[in-house]
Write an enzyme that holds these catalytic residues in place. Structure first.
Site, short mmCIF file in Angstrom:
data_model
loop_
_atom_site.label_atom_id
_atom_site.label_comp_id
_atom_site.label_asym_id
_atom_site.label_seq_id
_atom_site.Cartn_x
_atom_site.Cartn_y
_atom_site.Cartn_z
N LYS A 91 0.88 -1.18 0.00
CA LYS A 91 0.00 0.00 0.00
C LYS A 91 0.91 1.22 0.00
O LYS A 91 2.06 1.14 0.42
CB LYS A 91 -0.87 0.01 1.27
CG LYS A 91 -2.12 0.84 1.15
CD LYS A 91 -3.31 0.01 0.66
CE LYS A 91 -4.55 0.88 0.56
NZ LYS A 91 -5.74 0.10 0.22
N VAL A 192 -24.15 4.54 1.92
CA VAL A 192 -24.58 4.19 0.56
C VAL A 192 -23.83 5.04 -0.46
O VAL A 192 -24.41 5.79 -1.23
CB VAL A 192 -26.12 4.26 0.39
CG1 VAL A 192 -26.76 2.99 0.93
CG2 VAL A 192 -26.72 5.48 1.08
N1 LIG Z 1 -14.68 0.92 -3.59
C1 LIG Z 1 -14.19 -0.29 -3.46
O1 LIG Z 1 -14.02 -1.00 -4.46
C2 LIG Z 1 -13.85 -0.84 -2.12
C3 LIG Z 1 -13.16 -2.07 -2.02
C4 LIG Z 1 -12.91 -2.62 -0.77
C5 LIG Z 1 -13.31 -1.92 0.37
N2 LIG Z 1 -13.95 -0.71 0.25
C6 LIG Z 1 -14.34 -0.02 1.48
O2 LIG Z 1 -15.76 0.12 1.50
C7 LIG Z 1 -16.14 1.32 2.14
C8 LIG Z 1 -17.01 2.16 1.23
O3 LIG Z 1 -16.29 2.44 0.04
P1 LIG Z 1 -16.92 3.36 -1.11
O4 LIG Z 1 -16.00 3.22 -2.27
O5 LIG Z 1 -18.36 3.04 -1.25
O6 LIG Z 1 -16.74 4.79 -0.46
P2 LIG Z 1 -17.64 6.10 -0.71
O7 LIG Z 1 -16.81 7.23 -0.19
O8 LIG Z 1 -18.15 6.14 -2.10
O9 LIG Z 1 -18.92 5.86 0.24
C9 LIG Z 1 -18.88 5.97 1.61
C10 LIG Z 1 -20.24 6.52 2.06
O10 LIG Z 1 -20.29 6.45 3.48
C11 LIG Z 1 -20.93 7.63 3.94
N3 LIG Z 1 -20.61 7.81 5.36
C12 LIG Z 1 -19.52 8.38 5.93
N4 LIG Z 1 -19.62 8.33 7.27
C13 LIG Z 1 -20.79 7.70 7.55
C14 LIG Z 1 -21.46 7.34 8.74
N5 LIG Z 1 -20.94 7.61 9.94
N6 LIG Z 1 -22.65 6.70 8.65
C15 LIG Z 1 -23.20 6.42 7.43
N7 LIG Z 1 -22.61 6.74 6.28
C16 LIG Z 1 -21.42 7.38 6.33
C17 LIG Z 1 -20.44 8.71 3.02
O11 LIG Z 1 -21.29 9.84 3.05
C18 LIG Z 1 -20.47 7.97 1.66
O12 LIG Z 1 -21.74 8.11 1.04
C19 LIG Z 1 -14.82 2.00 2.54
O13 LIG Z 1 -14.50 1.64 3.87
C20 LIG Z 1 -13.80 1.39 1.59
O14 LIG Z 1 -12.50 1.39 2.15
C21 LIG Z 1 -14.24 -0.17 -0.95
#
Ligand SMILES: NC(=O)c1ccc[n+]([C@@H]2O[C@H](COP(=O)([O-])OP(=O)(O)OC[C@H]3O[C@@H](n4cnc5c(N)ncnc54)[C@H](O)[C@@H]3O)[C@@H](O)[C@H]2O)c1
Length: 366
Positions: A91, A192
């Site tokens: 990373k 979401v």
């Molecule tokens: N995008 C990927 O392919 C991927 C892969 C593996 C893991 N992840 C993990 O999954 C999670 C989500 O990723 P993403 O790409 O959807 O991110 P994103 O930033 O698109 O979505 C995150 C959402 O969570 C909301 N949020 C923040 N704090 C919050 C809270 N306290 N309560 C409710 N909602 C809240 C934000 O407003 C946002 O809408 C992250 O932890 C990321 O590390 C993502």
């Protein structure tokens, strides 16, 4: 020309003991001309070259950034091992505010550092970096994935991440209720954004009743528009207290705190967020409360599977098939946990460690 200033003394006394002991290689990258300050951490190459995204965010200190990159790279080793990929864990973090400090010159300087590792580390997107940034980094390095579709990349990884989480959730449902389906279950999705939104689509399609929470009103509005039957809440604390069958943390890390575990009414926790357990011991608290926790890095590996597929020339159907194996992998983890009497998080760690330990002598070279 990137100016590299070697660090002669230990920049982070105290961190070389403990978690840093496990890592194969940690590189401090600095370019005075563009203001680049970054760390690249390679945790393990026992299974193959390290792959993991580049996080670009303002850290309070270099020590915080280093701690983050060490933890995140370790997590990638475990994720790749459990996804059955011939990849190690790495990373990178770039220190600074991406909205202010990100520039093509800085990304190119960073790309030269990635290239200097000669393929021992492949980079991709993470918080604060996007496919377009990967295209810029790729001007200097061959070891870049997660690129834009126009440049042969796979594009948004959240589709397959959500698909993998859904498969993990089916395995957890089977372990608890006897059938691999969410039909008729109530699932609470916290967050979401990119992944959570796709997960809601799959759950609704699979016959679940869905409740969601987000702190960002437009994210809730988008779900309400797509699925008028889905209930939306502005407070995740309220979501946790609902009468849920499954809780899916899909926002930030540390979602499972002592308070959340104490008030949770769901029987299953399975979501996309990385590093869901707020501290060691939470996995035991969940087990004691009779809550089955599907380990985060096992079920959220779909995105990694996607960017790894891109290294062979991206094929969506092949990547989707591979992400589908998360169903079987989660089943295996839950079965080992049951047989050995440990929480699933512990079972997954042990399985990943065993895969790395039996994979040869490490220190992968191109
Ligand atoms: N995008 C990927 O392919 C991927 C892969 C593996 C893991 N992840 C993990 O999954 C999670 C989500 O990723 P993403 O790409 O959807 O991110 P994103 O930033 O698109 O979505 C995150 C959402 O969570 C909301 N949020 C923040 N704090 C919050 C809270 N306290 N309560 C409710 N909602 C809240 C934000 O407003 C946002 O809408 C992250 O932890 C990321 O590390 C993502």
């Amino acid at each position: 020309m990137v100016q590299f200033e070697p660090q002669m003394s230990d920049p982070m006394p105290g961190l070389t003991a403990g978690v840093a002991d496990e890592h194969e290689q940690v590189v401090l990258c600095r370019d005075r001309r563009t203001g680049l300050r970054a760390f690249i951490a390679i945790h393990s190459t026992a299974l193959g070259p390290a792959l993991g995204g580049t996080r670009f965010r303002p850290y309070d200190s270099e020590e915080d950034a280093l701690r983050d990159v060490l933890n995140l790279s370790r997590g990638m080793s475990y994720k790749a091992a459990m996804a059955g990929l011939p990849l190690g864990g790495g990373k990178a973090v770039i220190l600074g505010d991406p909205r202010v400090q990100k520039s093509p010159a800085l990304l190119r300087a960073y790309g030269r550092f990635v290239q200097s590792l000669a393929g021992r580390y492949y980079t991709a997107c993470d918080v604060g970096t996007y496919s377009e940034d990967m295209d810029v980094i790729a001007e200097e390095s061959r070891f870049v994935t997660g690129r834009t579709v126009g440049r042969g990349g796979a594009g948004d990884s959240s589709v397959l991440t959500a698909y993998g989480v859904f498969q993990g959730m089916r395995a957890a449902a089977e372990a608890v209720w006897g059938a691999p389906t969410l039909q008729g279950r109530t699932v609470g999705v916290a967050g979401v954004g990119k992944v959570g939104r796709h997960l809601v689509d799959l759950l609704v399609e699979g016959g679940a009743s869905v409740v969601v929470s987000d702190v960002y009103e437009p994210a809730l509005a988008a779900v309400a528009l797509a699925h008028p039957d889905v209930r939306t809440l502005g407070d995740t604390g309220e979501l946790v207290r609902q009468s849920l069958d499954v809780f899916a943390p899909c926002a930030l890390g540390d979602a499972l705190t002592d308070e959340v575990v104490a008030s949770l009414r769901a029987r299953v926790v399975c979501g996309a967020a990385n590093n869901q357990l707020a501290h060691p011991g939470i996995e035991k608290q969940l087990a004691e409360r009779g809550i089955l926790y599907a380990p985060d890095y096992v079920v959220n590996a779909g995105g990694l599977i996607q960017v790894a597929d891109e290294l062979d020339g991206f094929d969506f159907q092949r990547a989707r098939r591979r992400a589908g194996t998360i169903l079987e992998t989660t089943r295996e983890v839950l079965a080992v946990a049951e047989e050995t009497g440990v929480p699933p998080a512990v079972a997954a760690d042990r399985m990943a460690e065993q895969r790395m330990a039996t994979a040869g002598d490490g220190i992968w070279l191109p």
